[in-house]
Write an enzyme that holds these catalytic residues in place. Structure first.
Site, mmCIF file in Angstrom:
data_model
loop_
_atom_site.group_PDB
_atom_site.id
_atom_site.type_symbol
_atom_site.label_atom_id
_atom_site.label_comp_id
_atom_site.label_asym_id
_atom_site.label_seq_id
_atom_site.Cartn_x
_atom_site.Cartn_y
_atom_site.Cartn_z
ATOM 1 N N GLY A 140 1.023 -1.190 -0.015
ATOM 2 C CA GLY A 140 0.010 0.026 -0.165
ATOM 3 C C GLY A 140 0.886 1.131 0.097
ATOM 4 N N CYS A 159 5.291 -6.145 1.810
ATOM 5 C CA CYS A 159 5.697 -4.703 1.752
ATOM 6 C C CYS A 159 5.001 -3.957 2.886
ATOM 7 C CB CYS A 159 5.395 -4.113 0.239
ATOM 8 S SG CYS A 159 6.179 -2.582 0.040
ATOM 9 N N TYR A 160 4.034 -2.982 2.431
ATOM 10 C CA TYR A 160 3.348 -2.178 3.380
ATOM 11 C C TYR A 160 2.757 -3.299 4.561
ATOM 12 C CZ TYR A 160 -0.332 0.364 5.722
ATOM 13 O OH TYR A 160 -1.368 0.987 6.866
ATOM 14 N N LYS A 165 -9.671 -12.850 -16.211
ATOM 15 C CA LYS A 165 -9.570 -13.283 -17.413
ATOM 16 C C LYS A 165 -9.258 -14.507 -17.745
ATOM 17 C CE LYS A 165 -10.793 -10.897 -21.010
ATOM 18 N NZ LYS A 165 -11.929 -9.950 -21.160
ATOM 19 N N ASP A 205 -15.933 -12.274 -22.510
ATOM 20 C CA ASP A 205 -16.532 -12.477 -21.388
ATOM 21 C C ASP A 205 -18.093 -12.677 -21.440
ATOM 22 O OD1 ASP A 205 -14.261 -11.708 -20.327
ATOM 23 O OD2 ASP A 205 -14.966 -9.528 -19.627
ATOM 24 N N SER A 206 -18.629 -12.060 -22.321
ATOM 25 C CA SER A 206 -20.334 -12.233 -22.634
ATOM 26 C C SER A 206 -20.310 -13.565 -23.528
ATOM 27 C CB SER A 206 -20.742 -11.016 -23.408
ATOM 28 O OG SER A 206 -20.344 -11.239 -24.768
ATOM 29 N N GLU A 222 4.906 -11.357 -5.658
ATOM 30 C CA GLU A 222 3.795 -11.683 -6.656
ATOM 31 C C GLU A 222 4.383 -11.168 -8.132
ATOM 32 O OE1 GLU A 222 4.033 -9.571 -4.178
ATOM 33 O OE2 GLU A 222 3.071 -7.573 -4.605
ATOM 34 N N GLY A 231 -20.035 -10.988 -28.075
ATOM 35 C CA GLY A 231 -18.727 -11.572 -29.068
ATOM 36 C C GLY A 231 -17.555 -11.505 -28.296
ATOM 37 N N HIS A 281 8.557 -7.857 -3.212
ATOM 38 C CA HIS A 281 7.165 -8.417 -3.629
ATOM 39 C C HIS A 281 7.137 -9.692 -4.647
ATOM 40 C CE1 HIS A 281 4.730 -4.567 -3.310
ATOM 41 N NE2 HIS A 281 6.140 -4.095 -3.257
#
Ligand code: XMP
Length: 510
Positions: free
Chosen positions: A54, A81-82, A366, A226-227, A170, A223, A168
């Protein structure tokens, strides 16, 4: 299902932390620190907690905190970190601004023997981004890693199952970051790794089948990934009770409308209404040159068409949307508060009342959505589609939009995409398309002079579309594309390549 809580203190990599955890097949949930109470840990059955980074300083009284009892819940806590500084501070240690101005970027990390660093060499590269540092350890803690400028780059209190890392793990630049996270999840929290997004599809289908069975559901299908995945998933759950409305505004790429229709109606038997609304949209757009006005018109007209179709269907119980996890997190409004605009151009119909909003993908990232789509058999062309703006080719025909200009652009764009797709590049650009500029230039063809349009090619390489580099496409590929376009698309007599990065340029021209 085993769950890890990622407690969000406003760091820039929060989503990345959750993704890394999920890549290791452990389900992670991100929650803002402000709407969290330590009793949630037992209630939700979290196996472990990760405090994110943060931008604040823990010694600032207004900095984000959480209830101290989290640290004594018996569930392991890893601070990043934070988050590490917060653990140190809450346990009685001292945090202060680093005298040497902090550390940023790749840094040599020296680790000690500890469960968190199993399979991590004594020296490796980590990613640092901090101005404060832990100056004095809290009682009962020991240092487990250091760097040249940061004597306490990791700390632990095994008895209380509290761990902190200043770097970090990640971020991909931390060489053994994934190993550190794996050690925390499996060795320290005792997870076994029972999460898998594609397996989760079956569970979602069952859930929505029992929740919606016998009720009518409407979904606006664009199209996009996601949808499309949301549509297939709900189709599996409730079959013909799902109606998908696909508004073809006439601003799609070559053959795209047919691809969507064929895939959903013919291959999957989805109850699909395709509305060919090109004339309506082009009429509204006639004479309009200003990009934001184009977007607004398209957004409003989209909603009007969608509403008209919905009304014809009678009472609809629910509206389904392809909202995904990053949309939920970014909205920051908590469950079911997000209304995603299917075309990102104008929002949703508010004149139709739905009993509920259904968002089957709201817990997925995603890449997980793509995994589910793959399991459901969605074809690659749809799953791996590059992003396409909601207003479509309207923002790629610079200036006034006409049927003729759209047709030129569609042909040229198809040639460019076909050549890039067939070029066998090591890494394809993340987005590549043609733009029909509003500029004409003189040319020569045979003995005759021409005065055709100038077409721009755009290709970018990016991770997140927030920043992007122009892609260094091979010259011979560009030469082939230019030759084909000027020969095969009469009306275009000049082709240029856009060599601007973002910033300062945007990906789209309008
Ligand atoms: P820019 O041009 O802002 O584009 O650098 C970043 C990404 O966003 C897409 N984009 C849009 N998507 N509606 C959308 O749904 C829009 O109005 C829009 N404008 C840009 C763009 O294609 C790129 O992927």
């Amino acid at each position: 299902m085993e769950k890890i809580l990622v407690l969000d203190f406003g760091g820039q990599y929060d989503q990345l932390i959750a993704r890394r955890v999920r890549e290791l097949h452990v389900y992670a949930e991100i929650r803002p620190y402000s709407s969290f109470s330590p009793s949630d840990i037992q209630k939700e059955g979290y196996r472990g907690v990760i405090f994110t980074g943060g931008p604040n300083s823990v010694y600032d009284p207004s900095s984000p905190r959480c209830g101290a009892s989290v640290l004594d819940s018996g569930v392991p806590v890893l601070g990043i970190c934070y988050g590490a500084q917060l653990i140190a501070f809450m346990c009685g240690g001292e945090v202060a601004a680093a005298e040497n101005g902090g550390e940023y970027g790749r840094t040599l990390l020296k680790t000690e023997e500890h469960a968190l660093f199993r399979d991590v060499p004594a020296e490796s590269v980590c990613w640092m981004s901090h101005t404060d540092r832990i100056r004095a350890l809290p009682p009962g803690f020991r240092i487990t890693a250091s760097t040249d400028h940061c004597p306490c780059a990791a700390l632990c209190c095994d008895g209380r199952k509290l761990y902190g890392v200043q770097f970090h793990p990640e971020v991909a630049h931390t060489q053994y970051g994934s190993t550190v996270i794996r050690n925390f999840l499996f060795d320290i929290c005792g997870c076994s790794g029972d999460w898998n997004a594609p397996d989760h599809a079956g569970e979602l289908i069952d859930r929505y089948r029992s929740r919606l069975s016998g009720r009518k559901v409407l979904l606006a299908l664009s199209g996009g990934v996601d949808s499309s995945v949301a549509a297939l998933l709900l189709h599996r759950a409730i079959g013909r009770d799902l109606t998908c409305v696909f508004v073809d505004h006439g601003l799609l790429r070559k053959d795209e409308g047919d691809l969507v229709e064929n895939t959903f109606r013919r291959s999957f038997g989805v109850n699909l209404i395709r509305v060919n609304a090109e004339d309506r949209f082009l009429q509204k757009l006639a004479g309009v040159t200003e990009p934001e006005r184009k977007r607004k018109i398209i957004g409003e007209e989209f909603i009007r068409v969608f509403e008209e179709e919905a009304k014809k269907l009678g009472h609809i119980h629910a509206l389904a949307q392809g909202t995904i996890y990053p949309d939920v997190i970014e909205s920051g409004k908590g469950p079911s508060a997000v209304i995603k605009s299917h075309h990102n151009v104008g929002g949703l119909p508010d004149r139709i009342a739905f009993d509920e909003i259904v968002e089957p993908l709201r817990d997925l990232f995603k890449d997980e959505v793509r995994g589910v789509g793959e399991t459901l058999g969605l074809p690659r062309e749809l799953l791996r589609r590059q992003p396409f703006p909601g207003p479509g080719l309207a923002v790629r025909v610079i200036g006034e939009i006409t049927r003729e200009k759209l047709s030129l652009l569609r042909e040229a764009d198809a040639i460019f995409r076909e050549e890039v797709d067939g070029a066998g590049l090591d890494r394809a650009p993340d987005q590549y398309f043609a733009v029909l500029t509003d500029t004409r230039s003189v040319g020569v063809m045979g003995d005759a002079g021409t005065y055709g349009f100038t077409l721009a090619l755009r290709a970018v390489t990016t991770d997140d579309f927030m920043t992007a580099e122009w892609t260094k496409l091979p010259y011979d590929l560009l030469e082939r594309v230019s030759g084909r376009i000027t020969n095969e698309v009469p009306g275009i007599s000049r082709v240029v390549y856009d060599i601007s990065s973002k910033p300062p340029a945007t990906v789209e021209w309008e």
